[in-house]
Write an enzyme that holds these catalytic residues in place. Sequence first.
Site, short mmCIF file in Angstrom:
data_model
loop_
_atom_site.label_atom_id
_atom_site.label_comp_id
_atom_site.label_asym_id
_atom_site.label_seq_id
_atom_site.Cartn_x
_atom_site.Cartn_y
_atom_site.Cartn_z
N CYS A 125 0.84 -1.19 0.00
CA CYS A 125 0.00 0.00 0.00
C CYS A 125 0.88 1.24 0.00
O CYS A 125 1.90 1.30 0.67
CB CYS A 125 -0.98 -0.03 1.17
N GLU A 126 0.49 2.19 -0.81
CA GLU A 126 1.35 3.37 -0.98
C GLU A 126 1.28 4.33 0.21
O GLU A 126 2.12 5.21 0.33
CB GLU A 126 1.00 4.11 -2.27
N HIS A 127 0.31 4.15 1.07
CA HIS A 127 0.22 5.04 2.23
C HIS A 127 1.14 4.64 3.37
O HIS A 127 1.59 5.48 4.13
CB HIS A 127 -1.23 5.09 2.74
N HIS A 128 1.36 3.33 3.51
CA HIS A 128 2.15 2.85 4.65
C HIS A 128 3.32 1.95 4.25
O HIS A 128 4.07 1.53 5.11
CB HIS A 128 1.25 2.07 5.61
N GLN A 159 -5.67 -0.29 -3.62
CA GLN A 159 -6.36 -1.43 -4.22
C GLN A 159 -7.30 -1.02 -5.35
O GLN A 159 -7.42 -1.71 -6.36
CB GLN A 159 -7.14 -2.18 -3.12
N HIS A 203 -5.41 -6.05 4.32
CA HIS A 203 -4.44 -4.96 4.38
C HIS A 203 -3.73 -4.97 5.73
O HIS A 203 -4.35 -4.73 6.76
CB HIS A 203 -5.15 -3.62 4.19
N CYS A 233 -1.69 -2.88 6.83
CA CYS A 233 -1.63 -1.55 7.44
C CYS A 233 -2.84 -1.33 8.33
O CYS A 233 -2.79 -0.51 9.25
CB CYS A 233 -1.53 -0.46 6.38
ZN LIG Z 1 -2.09 1.48 4.03
#
Ligand SMILES: [Zn+2]
Length: 197
Positions: A71-74, A112, A140, A142
């Site tokens: 995931c690009e956020h975490h 996703q 996920h 994260c």
């Molecule tokens: Zn994430």
Amino acid sequence: MQESIRSLLAELGEDPSREGLVDTPKRVEKALTFLTSGYKANVDEVLNNALFTVDYSEMVIVKDIDFYSLCEHHLLPFFGKCHVAYIPTNKVIGLSKIPRLVDVFSRRLQVQERLTSQIAETIREKIAPLGVAVVMEATHLCMSMRGVEKQNSFAVTSAMLGTFRENSRTRMEFLELIRLRSAAMPSSSARVACIDE
Ligand SMILES: [Zn+2]
């Protein structure tokens, strides 16, 4: 990259020179390079020689394709199953190439929802079928590891193009055939795949 990983270990309060961590930067670099190798992949090379002209107009389904992404956020993994279907006009993709296509887009930093639509759009672009459907079900880390909304750490996303969007019977036939583990109907208002916090 190894130098950055060494600094990161120190920032986390570790001693990057202790025995167990000495080779970690090298290993992390290798792992991250592999997990993001999709940036360097060329879709046309992946599909090379695997587009065939056929006289077949029934639904083609490849289901339960395992995928792993970050995931690009975490920068934490999300992974699960991908189901792909399309109805050809006059071209099909070699069946073994569909999982390879999923890998190309999974091995990048992703959300996703975008991953799902990139796979669908690429198939549409390459063989111009009557319709394409992609459903992805993923856990996920994260969310589950951080204890954020544990009950929602399993997310379902879908991309329905052409006849799968326009014709509810076609869409239902596909959803029936893949039998979602979550039993949740994907919809345009699918739950957010990853909480951006
Ligand atoms: Zn994430």
